[in-house]
Structures are given as structure tokens and as C-alpha cells.
Scaffold this active site. Structure first.
Site, mmCIF file in Angstrom:
data_model
loop_
_atom_site.group_PDB
_atom_site.id
_atom_site.type_symbol
_atom_site.label_atom_id
_atom_site.label_comp_id
_atom_site.label_asym_id
_atom_site.label_seq_id
_atom_site.Cartn_x
_atom_site.Cartn_y
_atom_site.Cartn_z
ATOM 1 N N LYS A 157 1.004 -1.295 -0.195
ATOM 2 C CA LYS A 157 0.041 0.144 0.028
ATOM 3 C C LYS A 157 0.994 1.704 -0.062
ATOM 4 O O LYS A 157 0.568 2.554 -0.569
ATOM 5 C CB LYS A 157 -0.906 -0.285 1.283
ATOM 6 C CG LYS A 157 -2.023 -0.992 1.508
ATOM 7 C CD LYS A 157 -2.864 -0.371 2.195
ATOM 8 C CE LYS A 157 -2.470 -0.560 3.589
ATOM 9 N NZ LYS A 157 -1.969 -2.090 4.683
ATOM 10 N N ARG A 209 -8.550 2.949 8.954
ATOM 11 C CA ARG A 209 -8.343 1.712 9.415
ATOM 12 C C ARG A 209 -9.814 0.005 10.500
ATOM 13 O O ARG A 209 -9.225 -0.127 10.588
ATOM 14 C CB ARG A 209 -7.051 1.014 10.889
ATOM 15 C CG ARG A 209 -5.895 0.860 9.085
ATOM 16 C CD ARG A 209 -4.347 0.775 10.324
ATOM 17 N NE ARG A 209 -3.671 0.499 9.943
ATOM 18 C CZ ARG A 209 -2.331 0.506 9.568
ATOM 19 N NH1 ARG A 209 -2.099 1.895 8.877
ATOM 20 N NH2 ARG A 209 -1.229 -0.279 9.445
ATOM 21 N N ARG A 251 10.802 -5.970 3.824
ATOM 22 C CA ARG A 251 10.476 -3.859 3.535
ATOM 23 C C ARG A 251 12.189 -3.481 3.773
ATOM 24 O O ARG A 251 12.141 -3.282 5.011
ATOM 25 C CB ARG A 251 9.499 -3.982 4.020
ATOM 26 C CG ARG A 251 8.991 -2.478 3.747
ATOM 27 C CD ARG A 251 7.722 -2.120 4.041
ATOM 28 N NE ARG A 251 7.030 -2.177 5.184
ATOM 29 C CZ ARG A 251 5.882 -2.210 5.406
ATOM 30 N NH1 ARG A 251 4.787 -1.606 4.580
ATOM 31 N NH2 ARG A 251 4.966 -1.846 6.479
ATOM 32 N N ARG A 306 11.634 -1.295 10.039
ATOM 33 C CA ARG A 306 11.097 -1.328 10.689
ATOM 34 C C ARG A 306 10.909 -2.170 12.266
ATOM 35 O O ARG A 306 10.569 -3.352 11.975
ATOM 36 C CB ARG A 306 9.384 -0.503 10.143
ATOM 37 C CG ARG A 306 9.510 1.187 9.869
ATOM 38 C CD ARG A 306 8.162 0.454 9.205
ATOM 39 N NE ARG A 306 7.398 0.585 9.672
ATOM 40 C CZ ARG A 306 6.226 0.477 9.033
ATOM 41 N NH1 ARG A 306 5.613 0.799 7.452
ATOM 42 N NH2 ARG A 306 4.741 0.007 9.308
ATOM 43 N N ARG A 317 0.166 -7.853 14.012
ATOM 44 C CA ARG A 317 -0.237 -7.065 12.746
ATOM 45 C C ARG A 317 -1.756 -7.254 11.701
ATOM 46 O O ARG A 317 -2.709 -7.403 11.306
ATOM 47 C CB ARG A 317 0.677 -6.124 11.769
ATOM 48 C CG ARG A 317 1.122 -5.490 12.937
ATOM 49 C CD ARG A 317 2.502 -4.709 12.467
ATOM 50 N NE ARG A 317 2.464 -3.819 11.034
ATOM 51 C CZ ARG A 317 2.924 -4.103 10.029
ATOM 52 N NH1 ARG A 317 3.938 -4.337 10.542
ATOM 53 N NH2 ARG A 317 3.275 -2.915 9.181
HETATM 54 P P1 AMP Z 1 1.414 1.485 8.880
HETATM 55 O O1 AMP Z 1 2.777 2.427 8.705
HETATM 56 O O2 AMP Z 1 0.228 2.199 7.618
HETATM 57 O O3 AMP Z 1 1.792 0.361 8.521
HETATM 58 O O4 AMP Z 1 1.428 2.314 10.315
HETATM 59 C C1 AMP Z 1 2.235 1.976 10.863
HETATM 60 C C2 AMP Z 1 1.531 1.727 12.506
HETATM 61 O O5 AMP Z 1 0.834 3.369 12.825
HETATM 62 C C3 AMP Z 1 0.596 1.014 12.689
HETATM 63 O O6 AMP Z 1 0.997 -0.021 13.137
HETATM 64 C C4 AMP Z 1 -0.470 1.612 13.435
HETATM 65 O O7 AMP Z 1 0.027 1.083 14.689
HETATM 66 C C5 AMP Z 1 -0.156 3.455 13.205
HETATM 67 N N1 AMP Z 1 -1.270 3.649 12.842
HETATM 68 C C6 AMP Z 1 -0.921 4.206 11.623
HETATM 69 N N2 AMP Z 1 -2.140 5.189 10.679
HETATM 70 C C7 AMP Z 1 -3.505 4.152 11.704
HETATM 71 C C8 AMP Z 1 -4.482 4.016 11.739
HETATM 72 N N3 AMP Z 1 -5.509 4.442 10.569
HETATM 73 N N4 AMP Z 1 -5.505 4.203 12.768
HETATM 74 C C9 AMP Z 1 -4.436 3.211 14.280
HETATM 75 N N5 AMP Z 1 -3.462 3.105 14.129
HETATM 76 C C10 AMP Z 1 -2.577 3.165 13.091
#
Ligand code: AMP
Length: 224
Positions: A22, A98, A137, A170, A181
Site C-alpha cells: 500500500k 483502519r 521491506r 521498522r 499486525r
Molecule cells: P503503517 O505505517 O501504516 O503500517 O502504520 C504503522 C503503525 O501506525 C500501525 O501498526 C499502527 O500502530 C499505527 N497507525 C497508522 N495508521 C493508523 C490508523 N489509521 N489507526 C490506528 N493506528 C494507526
């Protein structure tokens, strides 16, 4: 900018399990359309790197465990960002919404701003592809670009092509957190596929191929 459609002011959403690509696709799509790429994960990581109280709490209590940050926190961040001038011509949301509550919130926020959700791209790929992508990644902590050690390596090993920053693995891409996740995605986010299907804005994209093929499919689906 790509011609006739450039006047359409819309919010684009990217859905799909963690690791499906994504971030990479949302970033490229936003670049192609010359609209802002808003990644809530990047914004939260940035807040943590700047050591703001919100960022530090989000990282230690939720992100590093693969859990979702509370809706109100993320909604507040998105609301501020959507209200900025550069979003008034449309934008790409990556990693938001989300949860069902975030989707409802977004509907209200976008209708207030006159920026409807134009399309929700659902990137779909078999689980083994997703797991392999996540484990390889590497991410840029500065501009949010994503790479893959095998499928999308940077031009110079370990260095971001876009901004020259050293790439990181990460903490939440490590195997134990990845499983959590995936679980959280199935329990809280997967329902949004039906939500946007019900609003007739969902486009399913086969995300099992290479980066360029997927990008082409998304750009075609956007104009169609
Ligand atoms: P991502 O980079 O999108 O995978 O996000 C990394 C982490 O940030 C996620 O695993 C959540 O802990 C937090 N996070 C990002 N976007 C959201 C969201 N819309 N709602 C809740 N937590 C979020």
C-alpha cells in the site's frame, strides 16, 4: 499531472493487509497525480522521532506492539492535515481509515471539506506474498519511501533514492509483530472492504505482481 481528470477533487484510499505494498503504491499514485500523500503511520513515526508526547506514547504503547493507535488520536492528526491548503485539490490517504469508526469519521470530514472519497483501492495478494514482502521491506524514516531488499532495492544499498537518508528495518516489520499486525488487520480493518463496496467506490487490484504492473492497474482503474 495527467490531463482531463486533474480537476477532480477527491480523496483516494488504499486498503489491504500490512505488507501488501500500500505504502509504495500510494506514494507513487500521489506523485503521478501531484497530490499530497498522507500516511498516518509516517506521521506517527515522525511524531515519535521528534519525541512529542503523543508520538512517544503512540510508539511505545501501540505501534511497537503492532496494535492500532486509538481512533481519536489518529482522527485528530488526519483532521489537521486534511484542512491544510495543499489538500484542497485532493489527496491520497495511506493507512487511514483502519476501523469502522475512522471510516465514519472520514465520511463526515470529507463531506465538510467538499472532498468526497473518489476511490478506495483494495490491494489483494495471497498471504505468502504479503509475508515475504513485509520481511524484506526497508523504509525511509525521513520521507516514508519503501523498498524491498529483493524486489525493489534502492539504487545505493541502504540509502533512500528520494532523499538520501539511511533506510531502516521498522521494528514493527520484525516477524513477531508482523503476525500481530495481520491479526489486527483481519479483526478491525478488513471490514472496510465491505464498507466501501457498499458505497460503490471500491476497486479490487491484483497486487501479486511487480510494482510497475500494480501501479499501471491502479492508474487505469482510477480513470475508469
Ligand atoms: P503503517 O505505517 O501504516 O503500517 O502504520 C504503522 C503503525 O501506525 C500501525 O501498526 C499502527 O500502530 C499505527 N497507525 C497508522 N495508521 C493508523 C490508523 N489509521 N489507526 C490506528 N493506528 C494507526
Amino acid at each position: 499531472m495527467d490531463g482531463a481528470d486533474s480537476t477532480r477533487k477527491e480523496v483516494f484510499i488504499f486498503l489491504g493487509p500490512p505488507g501488501v505494498g500500500k505504502g509504495t503504491q500510494a506514494f507513487r499514485f500521489a506523485k503521478a497525480l501531484e497530490i499530497p500523500h498522507i500516511a498516518t503511520g509516517d506521521m506517527l513515526r515522525d511524531a515519535a522521532a521528534r519525541k512529542t508526547p503523543l508520538g512517544l506514547e503512540a510508539k511505545s504503547k501501540y505501534m511497537d506492539q503492532g496494535k492500532l493507535v486509538p481512533d481519536e488520536v489518529v482522527q485528530g492528526i488526519v483532521q489537521d492535515r486534511l484542512g491544510q491548503d495543499d489538500c484542497q485539490g485532493g489527496c491520497v490517504l495511506d493507512g487511514f481509515p483502519r476501523t469502522g469508526a475512522q471510516a465514519e469519521y472520514l465520511e463526515q470530514a470529507t463531506s465538510r471539506l467538499g472532498l468526497p472519497v473518489g476511490k478506495a483501492f483494495y490491494l489483494d495478494a495471497p498471504e505468502e506474498v504479503v509475508v515475504e514482502r513485509t520481511s524484506g521491506r526497508r523504509a525511509c524514516p525521513s520521507c516514508g519511501s519503501n523498498y524491498h531488499v529483493k524486489h525493489l532495492p534502492p539504487k545505493k544499498e541502504g540509502i533512500c533514492d528520494e532523499c538520501g537518508t539511511e533506510l531502516i528495518w521498522r521494528p514493527d516489520d520484525r516477524p513477531e509483530t508482523v503476525l500481530e499486525r495481520q491479526r489486527v488487520y483481519r479483526a478491525q480493518t478488513a471490514e472496510l472492504i465491505d464498507y466501501y463496496e457498499g458505497r460503490s467506490v471500491l476497486t479490487r487490484i491484483d497486487a501479486s505482481g511487480d510494482v510497475e504492473t500494480i501501479q499501471k492497474a491502479i492508474l487505469e482503474a482510477r480513470s475508469g
